[in-house]
Design a protein around this motif. Structure first.
Motif, PDB file in Angstrom:
ATOM      1  N   GLN A  43      -7.821  33.033  25.912  1.00 41.74           N
ATOM      2  CA  GLN A  43      -7.982  32.061  26.988  1.00 41.74           C
ATOM      3  C   GLN A  43      -8.761  32.677  28.143  1.00 41.74           C
ATOM      4  OE1 GLN A  43      -4.274  30.767  28.707  1.00 41.74           O
ATOM      5  NE2 GLN A  43      -5.239  29.227  29.968  1.00 41.74           N
ATOM      6  N   ASP A  44      -8.383  33.872  28.534  1.00 43.71           N
ATOM      7  CA  ASP A  44      -9.090  34.546  29.629  1.00 43.71           C
ATOM      8  C   ASP A  44     -10.566  34.726  29.292  1.00 43.71           C
ATOM      9  OD1 ASP A  44      -6.664  34.716  30.966  1.00 43.71           O
ATOM     10  OD2 ASP A  44      -6.329  36.829  30.461  1.00 43.71           O
ATOM     11  N   PHE A  45     -10.845  35.175  28.067  1.00 45.38           N
ATOM     12  CA  PHE A  45     -12.227  35.377  27.637  1.00 45.38           C
ATOM     13  C   PHE A  45     -12.997  34.066  27.652  1.00 45.38           C
ATOM     14  CE2 PHE A  45     -15.339  35.045  24.220  1.00 45.38           C
ATOM     15  CZ  PHE A  45     -16.253  36.006  24.616  1.00 45.38           C
ATOM     16  N   VAL A  46     -12.404  33.027  27.107  1.00 47.07           N
ATOM     17  CA  VAL A  46     -13.097  31.734  27.015  1.00 47.07           C
ATOM     18  C   VAL A  46     -13.415  31.195  28.407  1.00 47.07           C
ATOM     19  CG1 VAL A  46     -12.789  29.315  26.353  1.00 47.07           C
ATOM     20  CG2 VAL A  46     -12.259  31.126  24.730  1.00 47.07           C
ATOM     21  N   TYR A  47     -12.486  31.290  29.342  1.00 53.59           N
ATOM     22  CA  TYR A  47     -12.744  30.807  30.704  1.00 53.59           C
ATOM     23  C   TYR A  47     -13.915  31.551  31.341  1.00 53.59           C
ATOM     24  CZ  TYR A  47      -8.333  28.130  30.912  1.00 53.59           C
ATOM     25  OH  TYR A  47      -7.327  27.232  30.700  1.00 53.59           O
ATOM     26  N   LYS A  48     -13.900  32.867  31.212  1.00 53.40           N
ATOM     27  CA  LYS A  48     -14.975  33.670  31.806  1.00 53.40           C
ATOM     28  C   LYS A  48     -16.312  33.402  31.126  1.00 53.40           C
ATOM     29  CE  LYS A  48     -11.897  37.353  33.290  1.00 53.40           C
ATOM     30  NZ  LYS A  48     -11.382  38.680  32.995  1.00 53.40           N
ATOM     31  N   GLU A  49     -16.306  33.340  29.811  1.00 46.85           N
ATOM     32  CA  GLU A  49     -17.543  33.111  29.068  1.00 46.85           C
ATOM     33  C   GLU A  49     -18.092  31.708  29.328  1.00 46.85           C
ATOM     34  OE1 GLU A  49     -20.656  34.309  26.410  1.00 46.85           O
ATOM     35  OE2 GLU A  49     -19.294  35.308  27.786  1.00 46.85           O
ATOM     36  N   ALA A  50     -17.223  30.723  29.396  1.00 46.98           N
ATOM     37  CA  ALA A  50     -17.665  29.358  29.677  1.00 46.98           C
ATOM     38  C   ALA A  50     -18.312  29.274  31.057  1.00 46.98           C
ATOM     39  CB  ALA A  50     -16.492  28.391  29.571  1.00 46.98           C
ATOM     40  N   ALA A  51     -17.724  29.921  32.042  1.00 46.55           N
ATOM     41  CA  ALA A  51     -18.291  29.925  33.393  1.00 46.55           C
ATOM     42  C   ALA A  51     -19.655  30.608  33.403  1.00 46.55           C
ATOM     43  CB  ALA A  51     -17.345  30.619  34.366  1.00 46.55           C
ATOM     44  N   ARG A  52     -19.764  31.715  32.685  1.00 47.36           N
ATOM     45  CA  ARG A  52     -21.037  32.438  32.619  1.00 47.36           C
ATOM     46  C   ARG A  52     -22.102  31.572  31.942  1.00 47.36           C
ATOM     47  NH1 ARG A  52     -24.270  34.915  29.361  1.00 47.36           N
ATOM     48  NH2 ARG A  52     -23.010  34.667  27.495  1.00 47.36           N
ATOM     49  N   LEU A  53     -21.746  30.961  30.828  1.00 49.64           N
ATOM     50  CA  LEU A  53     -22.708  30.142  30.096  1.00 49.64           C
ATOM     51  C   LEU A  53     -23.115  28.904  30.889  1.00 49.64           C
ATOM     52  CD1 LEU A  53     -21.257  30.387  26.488  1.00 49.64           C
ATOM     53  CD2 LEU A  53     -23.398  31.388  27.331  1.00 49.64           C
ATOM     54  N   GLU A  54     -22.160  28.322  31.607  1.00 50.41           N
ATOM     55  CA  GLU A  54     -22.478  27.145  32.420  1.00 50.41           C
ATOM     56  C   GLU A  54     -23.513  27.489  33.488  1.00 50.41           C
ATOM     57  OE1 GLU A  54     -20.196  24.294  35.572  1.00 50.41           O
ATOM     58  OE2 GLU A  54     -19.136  24.762  33.722  1.00 50.41           O
ATOM     59  N   THR A  55     -23.312  28.625  34.150  1.00 53.26           N
ATOM     60  CA  THR A  55     -24.254  29.071  35.174  1.00 53.26           C
ATOM     61  C   THR A  55     -25.619  29.359  34.556  1.00 53.26           C
ATOM     62  OG1 THR A  55     -22.461  30.003  36.489  1.00 53.26           O
ATOM     63  CG2 THR A  55     -24.671  30.831  36.936  1.00 53.26           C
ATOM     64  N   GLU A  56     -25.619  30.065  33.438  1.00 54.48           N
ATOM     65  CA  GLU A  56     -26.867  30.414  32.759  1.00 54.48           C
ATOM     66  C   GLU A  56     -27.618  29.170  32.296  1.00 54.48           C
ATOM     67  OE1 GLU A  56     -27.712  32.316  28.482  1.00 54.48           O
ATOM     68  OE2 GLU A  56     -26.663  33.687  29.847  1.00 54.48           O
ATOM     69  N   LEU A  57     -26.902  28.232  31.695  1.00 57.45           N
ATOM     70  CA  LEU A  57     -27.537  27.009  31.215  1.00 57.45           C
ATOM     71  C   LEU A  57     -28.106  26.196  32.370  1.00 57.45           C
ATOM     72  CD1 LEU A  57     -28.241  24.970  29.019  1.00 57.45           C
ATOM     73  CD2 LEU A  57     -25.910  24.070  29.221  1.00 57.45           C
ATOM     74  N   LEU A  58     -27.369  26.093  33.444  1.00 56.86           N
ATOM     75  CA  LEU A  58     -27.836  25.338  34.599  1.00 56.86           C
ATOM     76  C   LEU A  58     -29.119  25.942  35.162  1.00 56.86           C
ATOM     77  CD1 LEU A  58     -27.111  22.884  36.269  1.00 56.86           C
ATOM     78  CD2 LEU A  58     -25.723  24.351  37.722  1.00 56.86           C
ATOM     79  N   GLU A  59     -29.160  27.251  35.251  1.00 59.08           N
ATOM     80  CA  GLU A  59     -30.374  27.917  35.737  1.00 59.08           C
ATOM     81  C   GLU A  59     -31.548  27.665  34.794  1.00 59.08           C
ATOM     82  OE1 GLU A  59     -30.981  29.284  38.698  1.00 59.08           O
ATOM     83  OE2 GLU A  59     -28.949  28.550  39.111  1.00 59.08           O
ATOM     84  N   ASN A  60     -31.303  27.701  33.497  1.00 58.28           N
ATOM     85  CA  ASN A  60     -32.365  27.427  32.530  1.00 58.28           C
ATOM     86  C   ASN A  60     -32.867  25.993  32.637  1.00 58.28           C
ATOM     87  OD1 ASN A  60     -32.380  30.016  31.486  1.00 58.28           O
ATOM     88  ND2 ASN A  60     -30.956  29.531  29.843  1.00 58.28           N
ATOM     89  N   LEU A  61     -31.962  25.058  32.870  1.00 58.57           N
ATOM     90  CA  LEU A  61     -32.378  23.662  33.037  1.00 58.57           C
ATOM     91  C   LEU A  61     -33.238  23.495  34.283  1.00 58.57           C
ATOM     92  CD1 LEU A  61     -29.053  21.843  32.086  1.00 58.57           C
ATOM     93  CD2 LEU A  61     -31.176  21.885  30.760  1.00 58.57           C
ATOM     94  N   LYS A  62     -32.829  24.147  35.361  1.00 58.02           N
ATOM     95  CA  LYS A  62     -33.617  24.079  36.603  1.00 58.02           C
ATOM     96  C   LYS A  62     -35.004  24.684  36.391  1.00 58.02           C
ATOM     97  CE  LYS A  62     -29.698  24.272  39.819  1.00 58.02           C
ATOM     98  NZ  LYS A  62     -29.003  25.123  40.801  1.00 58.02           N
ATOM     99  N   LYS A  63     -35.054  25.825  35.706  1.00 57.50           N
ATOM    100  CA  LYS A  63     -36.342  26.460  35.419  1.00 57.50           C
ATOM    101  C   LYS A  63     -37.221  25.559  34.564  1.00 57.50           C
ATOM    102  CE  LYS A  63     -34.669  31.216  35.657  1.00 57.50           C
ATOM    103  NZ  LYS A  63     -34.302  32.403  34.873  1.00 57.50           N
ATOM    104  N   GLY A  64     -36.574  24.735  33.738  1.00 55.94           N
ATOM    105  CA  GLY A  64     -37.316  23.816  32.880  1.00 55.94           C
ATOM    106  C   GLY A  64     -37.785  22.554  33.588  1.00 55.94           C
ATOM    107  N   GLY A  65     -37.440  22.429  34.862  1.00 52.38           N
ATOM    108  CA  GLY A  65     -37.946  21.311  35.640  1.00 52.38           C
ATOM    109  C   GLY A  65     -36.966  20.194  35.930  1.00 52.38           C
TER     110      GLY A  65
END
Length: 106
Positions: A43-65
């Motif tokens: 559970q701890d791992f999933v929460y941390k990884e999900a938060a990291r991936l959410e931030t990373e994905l959001l940044e990639n979407l912004k970079k994509g326009g």
């Protein structure tokens, strides 16, 4: 591709590890303990990884326009009040259910 993304915070999709109480009780105590510990660590791992991936994905979407905005959550809450009122008045125990869910969201 879409041009806009609204962050609303209205969806949460958890995953569950389930076992019947009867089956779990049949397991040796050390196995029960190990499973509980693995679940907590997972559970701890999933929460941390999900938060990291959410931030990373959001940044990639912004970079994509994509233009990202944050929706007015309070406006959504206010607009949905009649639905809660209807549920509370038409379902036995509805208000208690609403209160429970809202208290868990805090």
């Amino acid at each position: 591709m879409q041009k806009y993304l609204s962050i609303t915070g209205h969806v949460y999709t958890p995953a569950y590890v389930l076992v019947s109480k009867k089956h779990f009780a049949k397991l040796p105590a050390d196995v029960q303990s190990a499973l509980k510990q693995c679940g907590k660590e997972g559970q701890d791992f999933v929460y941390k990884e999900a938060a990291r991936l959410e931030t990373e994905l959001l940044e990639n979407l912004k970079k994509g326009g994509i233009t990202v905005n944050t929706a007015d959550k309070d406006a959504f809450i206010a607009a949905s009040k009649p639905i809660y009122d209807e549920f509370a008045s038409s379902v036995d125990g509805g208000q208690d259910l609403i209160n429970t869910v809202q208290s868990l969201a805090k």
